[in-house]
Design a protein around this motif. Structure first.
Motif, PDB file in Angstrom:
ATOM      1  N   ASP A 302     -22.773 -43.438 -17.264  1.00  0.00           N
ATOM      2  CA  ASP A 302     -22.106 -43.728 -18.558  1.00  0.00           C
ATOM      3  C   ASP A 302     -23.296 -43.657 -19.874  1.00  0.00           C
ATOM      4  OD1 ASP A 302     -19.933 -44.707 -17.178  1.00  0.00           O
ATOM      5  OD2 ASP A 302     -20.369 -46.673 -17.169  1.00  0.00           O
ATOM      6  N   ARG A 303     -24.194 -43.947 -19.760  1.00  0.00           N
ATOM      7  CA  ARG A 303     -25.359 -44.038 -20.757  1.00  0.00           C
ATOM      8  C   ARG A 303     -25.458 -42.506 -21.078  1.00  0.00           C
ATOM      9  NH1 ARG A 303     -26.981 -49.140 -22.188  1.00  0.00           N
ATOM     10  NH2 ARG A 303     -25.402 -50.770 -21.319  1.00  0.00           N
ATOM     11  N   THR A 304     -25.845 -41.897 -20.102  1.00  0.00           N
ATOM     12  CA  THR A 304     -26.346 -40.223 -20.395  1.00  0.00           C
ATOM     13  C   THR A 304     -25.216 -39.438 -20.406  1.00  0.00           C
ATOM     14  OG1 THR A 304     -26.235 -40.099 -18.058  1.00  0.00           O
ATOM     15  CG2 THR A 304     -28.228 -40.546 -18.774  1.00  0.00           C
ATOM     16  N   GLY A 309     -22.283 -36.519 -24.701  1.00  0.00           N
ATOM     17  CA  GLY A 309     -20.970 -36.093 -25.346  1.00  0.00           C
ATOM     18  C   GLY A 309     -21.360 -36.283 -27.032  1.00  0.00           C
ATOM     19  N   ILE A 310     -21.846 -37.352 -27.429  1.00  0.00           N
ATOM     20  CA  ILE A 310     -22.031 -37.666 -28.867  1.00  0.00           C
ATOM     21  C   ILE A 310     -22.699 -36.329 -29.515  1.00  0.00           C
ATOM     22  CG2 ILE A 310     -22.992 -39.055 -30.620  1.00  0.00           C
ATOM     23  CD1 ILE A 310     -22.350 -41.403 -28.657  1.00  0.00           C
ATOM     24  N   VAL A 311     -23.895 -35.933 -28.843  1.00  0.00           N
ATOM     25  CA  VAL A 311     -24.527 -34.964 -29.474  1.00  0.00           C
ATOM     26  C   VAL A 311     -23.854 -33.383 -29.125  1.00  0.00           C
ATOM     27  CG1 VAL A 311     -26.723 -33.504 -29.104  1.00  0.00           C
ATOM     28  CG2 VAL A 311     -27.121 -36.193 -28.877  1.00  0.00           C
ATOM     29  N   LEU A 313     -20.745 -32.848 -29.145  1.00  0.00           N
ATOM     30  CA  LEU A 313     -19.239 -32.993 -29.546  1.00  0.00           C
ATOM     31  C   LEU A 313     -19.504 -33.416 -31.096  1.00  0.00           C
ATOM     32  CD1 LEU A 313     -17.274 -34.614 -26.916  1.00  0.00           C
ATOM     33  CD2 LEU A 313     -17.411 -32.083 -27.386  1.00  0.00           C
ATOM     34  N   SER A 314     -20.724 -33.614 -31.723  1.00  0.00           N
ATOM     35  CA  SER A 314     -20.992 -34.181 -32.960  1.00  0.00           C
ATOM     36  C   SER A 314     -20.082 -33.204 -34.090  1.00  0.00           C
ATOM     37  CB  SER A 314     -22.390 -34.167 -33.372  1.00  0.00           C
ATOM     38  OG  SER A 314     -22.943 -32.903 -33.140  1.00  0.00           O
ATOM     39  N   PRO A 315     -20.232 -31.866 -34.053  1.00  0.00           N
ATOM     40  CA  PRO A 315     -19.506 -30.961 -34.879  1.00  0.00           C
ATOM     41  C   PRO A 315     -17.949 -31.279 -34.933  1.00  0.00           C
ATOM     42  CG  PRO A 315     -21.166 -29.853 -33.741  1.00  0.00           C
ATOM     43  CD  PRO A 315     -21.034 -31.023 -32.926  1.00  0.00           C
ATOM     44  N   LEU A 316     -17.367 -31.456 -33.584  1.00  0.00           N
ATOM     45  CA  LEU A 316     -15.988 -31.716 -33.393  1.00  0.00           C
ATOM     46  C   LEU A 316     -15.706 -33.038 -34.070  1.00  0.00           C
ATOM     47  CD1 LEU A 316     -13.212 -31.022 -32.427  1.00  0.00           C
ATOM     48  CD2 LEU A 316     -14.167 -32.093 -30.132  1.00  0.00           C
ATOM     49  N   GLU A 398      -9.590 -40.733 -28.520  1.00  0.00           N
ATOM     50  CA  GLU A 398     -10.431 -41.400 -28.030  1.00  0.00           C
ATOM     51  C   GLU A 398     -11.811 -41.243 -27.990  1.00  0.00           C
ATOM     52  OE1 GLU A 398      -8.819 -44.059 -26.574  1.00  0.00           O
ATOM     53  OE2 GLU A 398      -6.679 -43.368 -26.155  1.00  0.00           O
ATOM     54  N   LEU A 399     -12.317 -40.000 -28.603  1.00  0.00           N
ATOM     55  CA  LEU A 399     -13.527 -39.773 -28.261  1.00  0.00           C
ATOM     56  C   LEU A 399     -14.705 -40.460 -29.094  1.00  0.00           C
ATOM     57  CD1 LEU A 399     -13.528 -35.913 -29.040  1.00  0.00           C
ATOM     58  CD2 LEU A 399     -13.896 -37.105 -26.944  1.00  0.00           C
ATOM     59  N   PRO A 400     -14.332 -41.503 -30.116  1.00  0.00           N
ATOM     60  CA  PRO A 400     -15.486 -42.262 -30.849  1.00  0.00           C
ATOM     61  C   PRO A 400     -15.740 -43.420 -29.612  1.00  0.00           C
ATOM     62  CG  PRO A 400     -13.784 -41.805 -32.117  1.00  0.00           C
ATOM     63  CD  PRO A 400     -13.181 -41.178 -31.004  1.00  0.00           C
TER      64      PRO A 400
END
Length: 491
Positions: A302-304, A309-311, A313-316, A398-400
């Motif tokens: 979950d954490r990794t 995912g945040i890193v 997908l940050s441009p998206l 849902e990404l946030p």
């Protein structure tokens, strides 16, 4: 998965009116076995031959033949080519397990023969075998599922039990198509009426001081007259022990199959273990996984996974936020109070897909709710913005929630996080879904989402809570990508 009825079944409860309409389990498409064998031979043999030839190995095609035979041998030992198993599974994990066994077998053969191809190249040559086998499994699974929706390739079942217990089994089987069983007859034990509409093939007397002598003849006669492949017993006070034992002898002597329904529903076979205690056959049910290595692995994933995912997908994420701000008045993100594990509230983040006063207008639309349970759902919700419809259709809104996963309020996989007003109306059964962290995806999301009824939603969530495992989470994540592309039930 959604629960739908066989077309050949009556609405009353699963009665098969015309037994000639059913194609039996042995009538699966004949191409399943040759397709599986050819795909496995080619998928394992050709890549190994090409890679070993490019590596200038002395006998590349001999190695290719050995790899292909080993792959077929592993799956044959694991009964993957049995008529009963063909087309029954599209799961990734069983094939991956077989593939890892193949690697072990070939590693031993490599050490014994002194084969010198670079290890990484040899391993890469075996990857196509995994992918090709998965593709063929998925193809046959989809074909068989479509056939069963037309009542083909099914197993004809005769149910025996007291009227109430028999009706419960019949109703459960008739409501779903994720199994090969179709009830063609019932043999009630003792007096009582049946409302399912299934033909009564025979009726057994209530047990007295002695075991009735006509049981075996009546059951065998019912099996023959209804061409049953399997006898499914729902045991009770009137039909158990010595009485059931004698009927089992008669059926097995006649070459017929017998199964016993233990009264458990939605319990994974991984949690079941057969034991013998003083001559009694005992079914042990393992408790749900709550401690040990698997929950630790889930937390690490979950954490990794959320951080990565945040890193990545940050441009998206930034692009979607900008698009939402330009598309309608209001902030890009929407915060909502939800209920997490053990009833603890938390703030869930999403991309805003509705107008800014959507919560206030919800009460005005209460009469237009298209969901049969506690959730509020509308296919054409007037509060959803133009950009919001696309985000919901693709589940990008849902990404946030990756930030919620990183904070530990949610998991990548789990039940849908409920609203406080929904939880306030939960009964004791529904409250059990709060014993695990809610998830960004789960069985609800990959099984139809808003198209599912409330009862189906609760059933899927409880099945996840009781039968969770780390490998099942991996499977759900893999199937989520297909559900996102499909978009069914996303509105």
């Amino acid at each position: 998965m959604r629960h739908v009825r066989f077309p050949a079944q009556s609405v009353a409860g699963g009665a098969i009116r015309g037994t000639g309409l059913l194609c039996r389990l042995g009538d699966k498409a004949r191409w399943y076995l040759p397709a599986a064998l050819v795909a496995d031979l080619v998928g394992a043999g050709v890549p190994v031959g090409l890679v070993f030839g490019a590596a200038q190995q002395a006998h590349p095609w001999s190695c290719a033949a050995g790899a292909a035979v080993a792959w077929l041998g592993v799956q044959a030992v694991r009964h993957r080519y049995d008529r009963r198993a063909l087309g029954e599974s599209r799961g990734v994990l069983p094939v991956l397990h077989d593939w890892l066994i193949l690697i072990g077998v070939l590693a031993v053969a490599r050490a014994a023969t002194g084969e010198s191809t670079p290890r990484l190249a040899a391993l890469g040559a075996l990857v196509p075998a995994l992918l090709v086998t998965l593709a063929v499994r998925k193809l046959t699974y989809r074909h068989l599922s479509a056939a069963r929706r037309e009542a083909q390739a099914v197993s004809r079942v005769l149910v025996i039990g007291e009227p109430g217990a028999a009706e419960e089994v019949i109703g459960h089987l008739a409501a779903r198509t994720d199994h090969p069983y179709v009830v063609v007859g019932v043999v009630p034990v003792g007096p009582g009426t049946l409302d399912s509409g299934v033909p009564v093939a025979a009726r057994l007397d209530a047990a007295g001081p002695e075991v009735p002598s006509g049981d075996c003849a009546a059951v065998l006669g019912a099996v023959r007259s209804h061409h049953a492949d399997l006898v499914l017993v729902a045991p009770g006070a009137r039909f158990a022990g010595e009485r059931l034992r004698r009927v089992a002898w008669a059926l097995h002597d006649a070459g017929r199959e017998l199964a016993v329904f233990p009264g458990l529903v939605d319990v994974s076979v991984k949690r079941l273990e057969t034991l013998s205690a003083g001559g009694l056959a005992v079914l042990r049910v393992a408790p749900p996984v709550r401690r040990g290595l698997q929950p630790v692995l889930k937390s690490v994933l979950d954490r990794t996974g959320a951080a990565a995912g945040i890193v990545l997908l940050s441009p998206l994420l930034l692009g979607l936020a900008l698009t939402i701000r330009l598309g309608s008045r209001g902030p890009a993100f929407y915060r909502q109070r939800r209920i997490g594990r053990d009833g603890q509230p938390f703030v869930m983040w999403k991309f805003r897909t509705m107008v800014v006063d959507a919560d206030r207008r919800k009460a005005e639309l209460a009469g237009a709710n298209e969901h049969d349970g506690l959730m509020f759902k509308m296919r054409r919700d007037p509060r959803v913005t133009r950009v919001g419809r696309l985000l919901r259709r693709t589940s990008l809104d849902e990404l946030p929630q990756l930030f919620n996963v990183l904070a530990g309020d949610m998991s990548l996989v789990g039940p849908r996080p409920p609203l406080p007003e929904e939880v306030a109306q939960y009964d004791e059964v529904a409250l059990r879904r709060l014993t695990v962290r809610p998830g960004m995806t789960g069985l609800w999301q990959i099984s139809g989402r808003s198209d599912l009824s409330w009862d189906e939603t609760i059933q899927l969530d409880l099945s996840y809570v009781d039968n969770w495992s780390f490998t099942s989470d991996v499977d759900v994540v893999a199937r989520t990508f297909r559900a996102v592309v499909d978009g069914r039930g996303a509105y």
